[in-house]
Design a protein around this motif. Structure first.
Motif, PDB file in Angstrom:
ATOM      1  N   LEU A  40       0.844  -1.356   0.233  1.00 50.01           N
ATOM      2  CA  LEU A  40      -0.347   0.085  -0.041  1.00 50.01           C
ATOM      3  C   LEU A  40       0.824   1.387  -0.462  1.00 50.01           C
ATOM      4  O   LEU A  40       0.500   1.897  -0.340  1.00 50.01           O
ATOM      5  CB  LEU A  40      -1.102   0.066   1.104  1.00 50.01           C
ATOM      6  CG  LEU A  40      -2.498  -0.662   0.899  1.00 50.01           C
ATOM      7  CD1 LEU A  40      -3.408   0.240   0.054  1.00 50.01           C
ATOM      8  CD2 LEU A  40      -2.225  -2.059   0.392  1.00 50.01           C
ATOM      9  N   ILE A 173      -3.838   4.461   1.821  1.00 50.89           N
ATOM     10  CA  ILE A 173      -4.872   3.961   1.178  1.00 50.89           C
ATOM     11  C   ILE A 173      -4.949   5.305   0.699  1.00 50.89           C
ATOM     12  O   ILE A 173      -6.108   6.096  -0.306  1.00 50.89           O
ATOM     13  CB  ILE A 173      -5.932   3.183   1.507  1.00 50.89           C
ATOM     14  CG1 ILE A 173      -5.060   1.612   2.039  1.00 50.89           C
ATOM     15  CG2 ILE A 173      -7.695   3.490   0.839  1.00 50.89           C
ATOM     16  CD1 ILE A 173      -6.260   0.978   2.932  1.00 50.89           C
ATOM     17  N   THR A 193      -2.444  -5.676  -4.502  1.00 53.99           N
ATOM     18  CA  THR A 193      -2.909  -4.878  -2.950  1.00 53.99           C
ATOM     19  C   THR A 193      -3.204  -5.755  -2.716  1.00 53.99           C
ATOM     20  O   THR A 193      -3.339  -5.010  -1.160  1.00 53.99           O
ATOM     21  CB  THR A 193      -2.873  -3.199  -3.742  1.00 53.99           C
ATOM     22  OG1 THR A 193      -2.512  -2.871  -4.997  1.00 53.99           O
ATOM     23  CG2 THR A 193      -3.281  -2.397  -3.010  1.00 53.99           C
ATOM     24  N   LEU A 197      -3.084  -5.759   1.594  1.00 57.50           N
ATOM     25  CA  LEU A 197      -3.624  -4.899   2.518  1.00 57.50           C
ATOM     26  C   LEU A 197      -4.673  -6.698   3.607  1.00 57.50           C
ATOM     27  O   LEU A 197      -4.488  -5.972   4.785  1.00 57.50           O
ATOM     28  CB  LEU A 197      -5.386  -4.290   1.750  1.00 57.50           C
ATOM     29  CG  LEU A 197      -6.813  -4.003   2.625  1.00 57.50           C
ATOM     30  CD1 LEU A 197      -5.756  -2.983   3.987  1.00 57.50           C
ATOM     31  CD2 LEU A 197      -7.400  -3.566   2.522  1.00 57.50           C
TER      32      LEU A 197
END
Length: 222
Positions: A40, A173, A193, A197
């Protein structure tokens, strides 16, 4: 929180730190080159670099400086030794990511089947999580982003890496979403991604147990 064990030798600690630095740079560079989803923080830097037409290495550096400030605010003090360590890690790391990404782009990897490239991207995220685990435990110096995660992990979440990592991803984010809103383009955000996360915190926790398992967290000041 892990209990301390017998101290590691300085040479072994330096070796593990150097290993984690290279692994972290490689994992991030691999995900950037593949463009199938980066971690991220890296994804947010990639999007900023596209939005401002700036070099990725410099964006990573500037982003890191901002996180240094945030960390100091959370801790309620300016710890110059900690900040110096952040900068000493951040500068080579920023250029390692860019260098690895450029080197990987010179290989035939981009012509390989999509399924293989997706698998390699996920491996890149695992490399990142494993590297974070090692150098957080060595704790000679930390990248500000991972120092941020470690502060959240041990100050607010009782050492729970799986919960701390997603919480520490809220700023990047937000940055990526702002870039997308302004440019209508989104880079370095993909399946990797999402995996980062959801799973990177768990990867850090697993690596704490299985990668250099005798190495425990040192000098926690959070």
């Amino acid at each position: 929180m892990q209990k301390p064990t017998a101290p590691q030798s300085s040479l072994s600690l330096l070796g593990m730190f150097a290993f984690s630095l290279m692994l972290n740079g490689f994992g991030n560079g691999l995900t950037v080159a593949l463009n199938l989803g980066s971690a991220l923080w890296t994804a947010s830097a990639v999007n900023l670099s596209h939005m401002f037409a700036a070099r990725l290495s410099w964006v990573l550096l500037i982003e890191g400086v901002a996180v240094v400030v945030v960390n100091a605010l959370i801790l309620g003090q300016v710890d110059w030794r900690r900040i110096l360590g952040n900068f000493l890690y951040m500068v080579p790391f920023s250029f390692l990511v860019s260098g690895w990404a450029n080197l990987i782009r010179l290989t035939p990897i981009m012509t390989w089947p999509l399924a293989v490239r997706v698998g390699l991207d996920l491996i890149g995220v695992v490399c990142i999580g494993s590297a974070v685990s090692v150098y957080q435990r060595v704790n000679i110096m930390l990248h500000p982003n991972d120092d941020f995660m470690q502060i959240i992990r041990f100050r607010f979440l009782h050492g729970n890496a799986a919960a701390a990592q997603p919480a520490s991803f809220i700023p990047p984010i937000t940055i990526s979403l702002i870039c997308w809103a302004l440019t209508k383009q989104l880079f370095a955000v993909n399946i990797g991604t999402l995996f980062s996360l959801v799973a990177q915190g768990a990867v850090v926790g697993m690596a704490d147990r299985f990668v250099f398992p005798k190495l425990k967290h040192r000098h926690l000041h959070v």
